[in-house]
Design an enzyme around this catalytic site. Structure first.
Site, PDB file in Angstrom:
ATOM      1  N   THR A   1       3.465   7.631  16.036  1.00 38.64           N
ATOM      2  CA  THR A   1       4.862   7.969  16.306  1.00 38.64           C
ATOM      3  C   THR A   1       5.776   6.785  16.007  1.00 38.64           C
ATOM      4  O   THR A   1       6.969   6.973  15.785  1.00 38.64           O
ATOM      5  CB  THR A   1       5.040   8.377  17.785  1.00 38.64           C
ATOM      6  N   ASP A   2       5.222   5.555  15.979  1.00 35.11           N
ATOM      7  CA  ASP A   2       6.125   4.387  15.862  1.00 35.11           C
ATOM      8  C   ASP A   2       6.869   4.371  14.529  1.00 35.11           C
ATOM      9  O   ASP A   2       8.079   4.178  14.494  1.00 35.11           O
ATOM     10  CB  ASP A   2       5.409   3.050  16.154  1.00 35.11           C
TER      11      ASP A   2
ATOM     12  N   SER B   1      -5.003  -8.323  14.839  1.00 35.33           N
ATOM     13  CA  SER B   1      -4.034  -8.878  13.879  1.00 35.33           C
ATOM     14  C   SER B   1      -2.700  -9.185  14.555  1.00 35.33           C
ATOM     15  O   SER B   1      -2.133 -10.264  14.355  1.00 35.33           O
ATOM     16  CB  SER B   1      -3.850  -7.944  12.687  1.00 35.33           C
TER      17      SER B   1
ATOM     18  N   GLU C   1       3.101  -8.589   8.637  1.00 37.00           N
ATOM     19  CA  GLU C   1       2.005  -7.662   8.346  1.00 37.00           C
ATOM     20  C   GLU C   1       2.381  -6.690   7.212  1.00 37.00           C
ATOM     21  O   GLU C   1       1.580  -6.412   6.333  1.00 37.00           O
ATOM     22  CB  GLU C   1       1.660  -6.883   9.619  1.00 37.00           C
TER      23      GLU C   1
ATOM     24  N   ASP D   1       2.302  -2.394  17.790  1.00 37.08           N
ATOM     25  CA  ASP D   1       1.295  -3.373  18.208  1.00 37.08           C
ATOM     26  C   ASP D   1       1.934  -4.714  18.553  1.00 37.08           C
ATOM     27  O   ASP D   1       1.638  -5.321  19.591  1.00 37.08           O
ATOM     28  CB  ASP D   1       0.246  -3.561  17.101  1.00 37.08           C
TER      29      ASP D   1
END
Ligand code: GAF
Length: 384
Positions: free
Chosen positions: A36-37, A129, A161, A173
């Site tokens: 969903t992000d 990460s 990233e 994240d």
């Protein structure tokens, strides 16, 4: 030796000097709100007690030298490598990516020597990460006295990233790892980046979150992730909205009727219903009804399995076995195609549920899973 001491020992051994400081950043699990992000939607992750620690000191030569306990050989790079995405690869790309993102944002990044140790397993979908990115970011900001409020850190680490490492991930994240708070889940609106810390008192409710590492090898995870993202973006364009976040669950049927292939319809249904499940979970947690969130977790899993098609047999086996052993709810957490499952269980039955999952794996001829009970922990911090 604990992870912080391993980072210090690595620094001393590699560089023959004392670090100027140590910075720690956690891994994360996502309680609910998957894929969903990047659709500008809602997520509800929390930071884990497992952490990555970076011991660091400034280096006068203006280079960055990074040693990790994963690798014997340190990696050294200068501004020219940092300025060209792709020049540094492997695990060190996350470090170079942070230098790149800071420089691209106009900061004068100090050269540094760094030593990295980590308890966050790599490749398990627990955001090792984001942990290394965030710990390195914190170290460089402090060492250089950079003017960068923490509210801007998640976007910067995400850029490292996306644009240096080349993984088209969303902002969940890095937000969880940077903004997580002990005892709370982080309710994040990925469009506005507004957050609310939602009390997530597992202990008080006599509950635990069991994290099960499926140990499934990630199969085509990168390509499939990018394909899901593209498919969502295409659907949003067809529907004439900025992002799938803008489709309300009440309007879902009408929206689905405007899409002409079944696969896209299922992708959209996952995202729209998942956003609603996040909101429903938050409402239950606000009301102190932690146990009642279980069915929403399980519904989220079914949606990922059937509509978004990002689970694998090992993951489904873990969810089914946990539920059969009495978990209130269980779901895959993270990007998918392997990684971890989380199960909401009575604190007193966590071991029994873990044993039941391990048995189910053995019966199905699968590599034994890893299991761990966790409580929400704090985000990135300077240790000393
Ligand atoms: C991965 C990504 F990094 C996140 O941005 C998010 O999209 C997640 O998969 C799925 O919810 O962890």
């Amino acid at each position: 030796m604990n992870v912080a001491d391993r980072a210090t020992a690595g620094f001393r051994q590699r560089y023959g000097a004392e670090p100027a400081g140590r910075w720690a950043a956690p891994g994360r699990v996502n309680l609910i709100g998957e894929h969903t992000d990047y659709n500008d939607g809602f997520v509800l992750p929390f930071a884990l007690p497992l952490r990555t620690v970076v011991a660091a000191a400034p280096a006068r030569d203006g280079h960055w030298t990074v040693w990790s306990e994963l690798d014997d050989e340190p990696v050294d790079f200068g501004p020219a490598d940092a300025d060209e995405p792709g020049r540094v690869d492997g695990w060190a790309a996350y470090v170079a990516g942070v230098v790149w993102a800071l420089r691209a944002d106009g900061h004068d990044v100090p050269g540094a020597r760094l030593a990295v140790a980590s308890d966050v397993p790599v490749g398990s979908g627990l955001s090792s990460s984001a942990a290394i990115e965030s710990a390195v970011l914190a170290a460089l900001v402090d060492l250089g006295g950079l003017d960068l409020p923490t509210g801007r850190w998640p976007r910067l680490a995400q850029r490292a990233e996306n644009d240096y490492v080349g993984a088209p991930t969303g902002i969940m994240d890095q937000s969880a790892v940077i903004r997580g708070r002990a005892g709370h889940a982080l309710f994040l609106d990925c469009r506005t980046e507004e957050v609310e810390q939602i009390p997530f008192d597992l202990d008080g409710a006599g509950l635990a979150v069991l994290v099960i590492d499926s140990r499934a090898p990630h199969r085509h995870a990168d390509g499939e992730y990018a394909a899901r993202r593209k498919s969502c973006e295409r659907a949003a364009a067809t529907l004439g909205v900025t992002a799938l976040r803008d489709v309300d669950v009440a309007d879902l049927d009408a929206a689905l009727a405007r899409l002409d292939d079944d696969e896209t319809r299922r992708r959209v249904r996952h995202v729209v219903t998942e956003n609603q499940r996040v909101l429903d979970t938050v409402a239950l947690l606000r009301a102190g009804r932690v146990r009642d969130t279980g069915p929403l977790l399980t519904a989220s899993h079914a949606s990922m399995r059937d509509d978004f098609e990002i689970t694998v047999p090992e993951i489904d086996t873990a969810v089914e076995a946990a539920l059969a052993a009495g978990a209130y709810g269980a779901r895959m957490t993270g990007g998918g195609f392997g990684g971890c499952v989380l199960a909401l269980v009575d604190a007193g039955s966590a071991d029994a549920v873990a044993a039941a999952v391990t048995d189910a794996y053995a019966r199905n001829g699968l590599t034994a899973p890893g299991t761990l009970t966790v409580l929400p922990a704090g985000g990135v911090t300077r240790l000393d």
